[in-house]
Design an enzyme around this catalytic site. Structure first.
Site, PDB file in Angstrom:
ATOM      1  N   LYS A  81     -28.233  59.245  -7.412  1.00 25.43           N
ATOM      2  CA  LYS A  81     -29.499  59.933  -7.119  1.00 25.43           C
ATOM      3  C   LYS A  81     -29.333  61.415  -6.763  1.00 25.43           C
ATOM      4  O   LYS A  81     -30.135  62.249  -7.176  1.00 25.43           O
ATOM      5  CB  LYS A  81     -30.240  59.219  -5.991  1.00 25.43           C
ATOM      6  CG  LYS A  81     -30.875  57.889  -6.388  1.00 25.43           C
ATOM      7  CD  LYS A  81     -31.641  57.336  -5.199  1.00 25.43           C
ATOM      8  CE  LYS A  81     -32.387  56.073  -5.543  1.00 25.43           C
ATOM      9  NZ  LYS A  81     -33.283  55.659  -4.453  1.00 25.43           N
ATOM     10  N   GLU A  93     -41.233  69.455  -6.513  1.00 26.35           N
ATOM     11  CA  GLU A  93     -40.976  69.994  -5.184  1.00 26.35           C
ATOM     12  C   GLU A  93     -40.486  68.896  -4.247  1.00 26.35           C
ATOM     13  O   GLU A  93     -39.562  69.084  -3.469  1.00 26.35           O
ATOM     14  CB  GLU A  93     -42.259  70.631  -4.633  1.00 26.35           C
ATOM     15  CG  GLU A  93     -41.967  71.586  -3.501  1.00 26.35           C
ATOM     16  CD  GLU A  93     -43.065  71.655  -2.472  1.00 26.35           C
ATOM     17  OE1 GLU A  93     -44.226  71.365  -2.821  1.00 26.35           O
ATOM     18  OE2 GLU A  93     -42.757  71.987  -1.304  1.00 26.35           O
ATOM     19  N   ASP A 118     -39.696  57.613  -4.165  1.00 22.83           N
ATOM     20  CA  ASP A 118     -39.462  56.638  -3.085  1.00 22.83           C
ATOM     21  C   ASP A 118     -40.473  56.815  -1.935  1.00 22.83           C
ATOM     22  O   ASP A 118     -41.008  55.833  -1.414  1.00 22.83           O
ATOM     23  CB  ASP A 118     -38.032  56.763  -2.539  1.00 22.83           C
ATOM     24  CG  ASP A 118     -37.012  56.101  -3.455  1.00 22.83           C
ATOM     25  OD1 ASP A 118     -37.391  55.194  -4.222  1.00 22.83           O
ATOM     26  OD2 ASP A 118     -35.833  56.497  -3.405  1.00 22.83           O
ATOM     27  N   GLY A 146     -30.551  58.033   6.348  1.00 26.19           N
ATOM     28  CA  GLY A 146     -29.920  57.989   5.034  1.00 26.19           C
ATOM     29  C   GLY A 146     -30.887  58.489   3.964  1.00 26.19           C
ATOM     30  O   GLY A 146     -31.877  59.170   4.265  1.00 26.19           O
ATOM     31  N   ILE A 237     -38.381  48.645   5.778  1.00 27.48           N
ATOM     32  CA  ILE A 237     -38.182  48.769   4.323  1.00 27.48           C
ATOM     33  C   ILE A 237     -37.107  47.825   3.802  1.00 27.48           C
ATOM     34  O   ILE A 237     -36.916  47.708   2.596  1.00 27.48           O
ATOM     35  CB  ILE A 237     -37.925  50.228   3.882  1.00 27.48           C
ATOM     36  CG1 ILE A 237     -36.546  50.718   4.310  1.00 27.48           C
ATOM     37  CG2 ILE A 237     -39.022  51.150   4.377  1.00 27.48           C
ATOM     38  CD1 ILE A 237     -36.126  51.972   3.531  1.00 27.48           C
ATOM     39  N   TYR A 239     -35.980  44.404   2.508  1.00 26.13           N
ATOM     40  CA  TYR A 239     -36.799  43.310   1.957  1.00 26.13           C
ATOM     41  C   TYR A 239     -35.998  42.042   1.650  1.00 26.13           C
ATOM     42  O   TYR A 239     -36.517  41.111   1.032  1.00 26.13           O
ATOM     43  CB  TYR A 239     -37.599  43.768   0.726  1.00 26.13           C
ATOM     44  CG  TYR A 239     -36.779  44.319  -0.395  1.00 26.13           C
ATOM     45  CD1 TYR A 239     -36.168  43.479  -1.322  1.00 26.13           C
ATOM     46  CD2 TYR A 239     -36.605  45.687  -0.534  1.00 26.13           C
ATOM     47  CE1 TYR A 239     -35.407  43.992  -2.351  1.00 26.13           C
ATOM     48  CE2 TYR A 239     -35.837  46.216  -1.551  1.00 26.13           C
ATOM     49  CZ  TYR A 239     -35.249  45.359  -2.453  1.00 26.13           C
ATOM     50  OH  TYR A 239     -34.485  45.872  -3.471  1.00 26.13           O
TER      51      TYR A 239
HETATM   52  P1  NAP Z   1     -27.929  54.896   3.426  1.00 22.54           P
HETATM   53  O1  NAP Z   1     -28.207  56.249   2.889  1.00 22.54           O
HETATM   54  O2  NAP Z   1     -26.562  54.314   3.266  1.00 22.54           O
HETATM   55  O3  NAP Z   1     -28.295  54.902   5.003  1.00 22.54           O
HETATM   56  C1  NAP Z   1     -28.015  53.785   5.814  1.00 22.54           C
HETATM   57  C2  NAP Z   1     -28.655  53.950   7.189  1.00 22.54           C
HETATM   58  O4  NAP Z   1     -28.418  52.753   7.949  1.00 22.54           O
HETATM   59  C3  NAP Z   1     -28.057  55.119   7.989  1.00 22.54           C
HETATM   60  O5  NAP Z   1     -29.060  55.674   8.795  1.00 22.54           O
HETATM   61  C4  NAP Z   1     -27.002  54.395   8.843  1.00 22.54           C
HETATM   62  O6  NAP Z   1     -26.663  55.070  10.024  1.00 22.54           O
HETATM   63  C5  NAP Z   1     -27.766  53.127   9.177  1.00 22.54           C
HETATM   64  N1  NAP Z   1     -26.858  52.064   9.617  1.00 22.54           N
HETATM   65  C6  NAP Z   1     -26.013  51.328   8.847  1.00 22.54           C
HETATM   66  N2  NAP Z   1     -25.331  50.442   9.621  1.00 22.54           N
HETATM   67  C7  NAP Z   1     -25.755  50.649  10.906  1.00 22.54           C
HETATM   68  C8  NAP Z   1     -25.423  50.056  12.151  1.00 22.54           C
HETATM   69  N3  NAP Z   1     -24.511  49.052  12.243  1.00 22.54           N
HETATM   70  N4  NAP Z   1     -26.052  50.483  13.271  1.00 22.54           N
HETATM   71  C9  NAP Z   1     -26.984  51.475  13.188  1.00 22.54           C
HETATM   72  N5  NAP Z   1     -27.333  52.083  12.023  1.00 22.54           N
HETATM   73  C10 NAP Z   1     -26.728  51.672  10.898  1.00 22.54           C
HETATM   74  O7  NAP Z   1     -28.922  53.803   2.815  1.00 22.54           O
HETATM   75  P2  NAP Z   1     -30.416  53.998   2.238  1.00 22.54           P
HETATM   76  O8  NAP Z   1     -30.350  54.164   0.773  1.00 22.54           O
HETATM   77  O9  NAP Z   1     -31.129  55.014   3.056  1.00 22.54           O
HETATM   78  O10 NAP Z   1     -31.013  52.522   2.490  1.00 22.54           O
HETATM   79  C11 NAP Z   1     -31.232  52.055   3.793  1.00 22.54           C
HETATM   80  C12 NAP Z   1     -31.913  50.687   3.778  1.00 22.54           C
HETATM   81  O11 NAP Z   1     -33.176  50.791   3.150  1.00 22.54           O
HETATM   82  C13 NAP Z   1     -31.146  49.616   2.994  1.00 22.54           C
HETATM   83  O12 NAP Z   1     -31.261  48.389   3.683  1.00 22.54           O
HETATM   84  C14 NAP Z   1     -31.861  49.535   1.664  1.00 22.54           C
HETATM   85  O13 NAP Z   1     -31.784  48.252   1.094  1.00 22.54           O
HETATM   86  C15 NAP Z   1     -33.295  49.832   2.100  1.00 22.54           C
HETATM   87  N6  NAP Z   1     -34.094  50.453   1.013  1.00 22.54           N
HETATM   88  C16 NAP Z   1     -35.261  49.849   0.665  1.00 22.54           C
HETATM   89  C17 NAP Z   1     -36.040  50.415  -0.316  1.00 22.54           C
HETATM   90  C18 NAP Z   1     -37.324  49.755  -0.723  1.00 22.54           C
HETATM   91  O14 NAP Z   1     -37.843  50.069  -1.796  1.00 22.54           O
HETATM   92  N7  NAP Z   1     -37.868  48.877   0.091  1.00 22.54           N
HETATM   93  C19 NAP Z   1     -35.635  51.615  -0.941  1.00 22.54           C
HETATM   94  C20 NAP Z   1     -34.449  52.216  -0.533  1.00 22.54           C
HETATM   95  C21 NAP Z   1     -33.683  51.624   0.452  1.00 22.54           C
HETATM   96  P3  NAP Z   1     -25.382  56.081  10.052  1.00 22.54           P
HETATM   97  O15 NAP Z   1     -25.875  57.371   9.456  1.00 22.54           O
HETATM   98  O16 NAP Z   1     -25.040  56.175  11.494  1.00 22.54           O
HETATM   99  O17 NAP Z   1     -24.295  55.436   9.225  1.00 22.54           O
END
Ligand code: NAP
Length: 298
Positions: A81, A93, A118, A146, A237, A239
């Site tokens: 991405k 933008e 998103d 993230g 978010i 699921y």
């Molecule tokens: P990402 O960029 O890898 O970010 C992960 C986030 O989770 C970071 O803030 C990380 O904190 C935190 N985290 C991970 N393990 C942790 C722990 N043990 N304790 C506290 N914080 C923790 O991932 P992302 O792409 O943003 O996705 C995040 C979540 O959203 C995933 O579960 C994904 O499946 C979901 N998602 C859903 C959709 C949807 O359409 N519903 C779309 C995108 C993502 P640190 O920075 O401290 O590591």
């Protein structure tokens, strides 16, 4: 006498087929082929949506080949991405502010336009599921910093939320988002310590979990909701499962809750409309169809 030519069955592609796809590595986890495949069939469109398993070293070459291959465009998923933003000719933008692209359109002149839908998907689902929520209702608390968090923060800023309290285990990542999106005239993003996540719920109108906590196979999200007004909306978010422990606890105390699947479905709408020229609907039947292929989601 007019001659009626036999029509091919809908599943058959023709020389006029509209083609799009999704780049990922791995791409096997992507729900997008099933989602777009449902809409293609539902609307009887002469088109196809193809998953591409593309190694990061080949991603730019593969993306740049879309116009030569006559593709209408593509989705981009992990881990491409951010790279996609650097490989396209023009970005919306919101894609620039989010710092990542998830939807690419091949334009008339063969150049690539990148968007990020998103945050749009998040907001559309929130508004559809919690009809009483208004952006101006009060502060939003966003857990996580993230890629998903950044898209959601941009969407909430654009919707007019008065304050965004951002909290992440690694505080520096939250600070980076605030530094990138706050301006001299608009400093609505405030950054807080992970240990203070329960206290900053006070007065909140929206709580969003964008961390991986609560995802199947990950630890549960531990947060005391006592300070959160019962009028606040709680949106997770994650699921898989659909009813996370956060949503179950929020529902129990009377908060309106929003699950994560709708964000996934709604984020796909702008791409489908651009490539296949039909504005698709997110319906219960689509939701059931996508859910049926997600082990552990129910
Ligand atoms: P990402 O960029 O890898 O970010 C992960 C986030 O989770 C970071 O803030 C990380 O904190 C935190 N985290 C991970 N393990 C942790 C722990 N043990 N304790 C506290 N914080 C923790 O991932 P992302 O792409 O943003 O996705 C995040 C979540 O959203 C995933 O579960 C994904 O499946 C979901 N998602 C859903 C959709 C949807 O359409 N519903 C779309 C995108 C993502 P640190 O920075 O401290 O590591």
């Amino acid at each position: 006498m007019s001659l009626t030519l036999p029509q091919p069955p809908r599943e058959t592609l023709t020389g006029k087929s509209l083609i799009a796809g999704v780049f990922g590595w791995p791409v096997t986890h992507s729900r997008s082929p099933r989602l777009h495949g449902y809409w293609l069939k539902h609307y009887g469109i002469d088109g196809a949506y193809i998953p591409f398993s593309t190694h990061p070293a080949q991603f730019e070459t593969a993306l740049r080949a879309l116009p030569a291959l006559g593709f209408r465009g593509a989705n981009v998923t992990l881990p491409h991405k951010e790279k996609a933003l650097a490989c396209i000719d023009q970005a919306t933008e919101r894609a620039r502010r989010i710092g990542a692209v998830n939807t690419v359109m091949v334009q008339e002149d063969g150049t690539l336009l990148g968007d990020n839908t998103d945050g749009f998907g998040f907001l559309e689902h929130l508004q559809a599921s919690a009809a009483n929520w208004r952006a101006g209702d009060g502060p939003a608390v966003v857990l996580g910093a993230g890629g998903a968090s950044r898209a959601i923060v941009v969407a909430l800023l654009d919707a007019g939320v008065p304050e965004i309290r951002l909290v992440n285990r690694t505080t520096r990542r939250a600070e980076e988002i605030a530094e990138a999106l706050n301006t001299a005239a608009d400093r609505r993003i405030t950054v807080h310590d992970w240990d203070h996540r329960a206290a900053i719920l006070d007065g909140g109108a929206l709580l969003v979990n964008t961390t991986q906590l609560g995802l199947a196979g990950q630890p549960a999200l531990e947060i005391d909701l006592a300070q959160l007004p019962v009028s606040a909306v709680v949106d997770d978010i994650v699921y898989v499962p659909m009813e996370t422990s956060l949503l179950a606890a929020a529902r129990k105390r009377g908060n309106a809750v929003v699950d994560g699947l709708g964000m996934l479905l709604h984020q796909a709408r702008p791409g489908f409309a651009a490539w296949f020229k039909v504005e698709p609907d997110v319906t219960p039947a689509l939701r059931d169809f996508v859910l049926a292929d997600i082990p552990g989601a129910k």
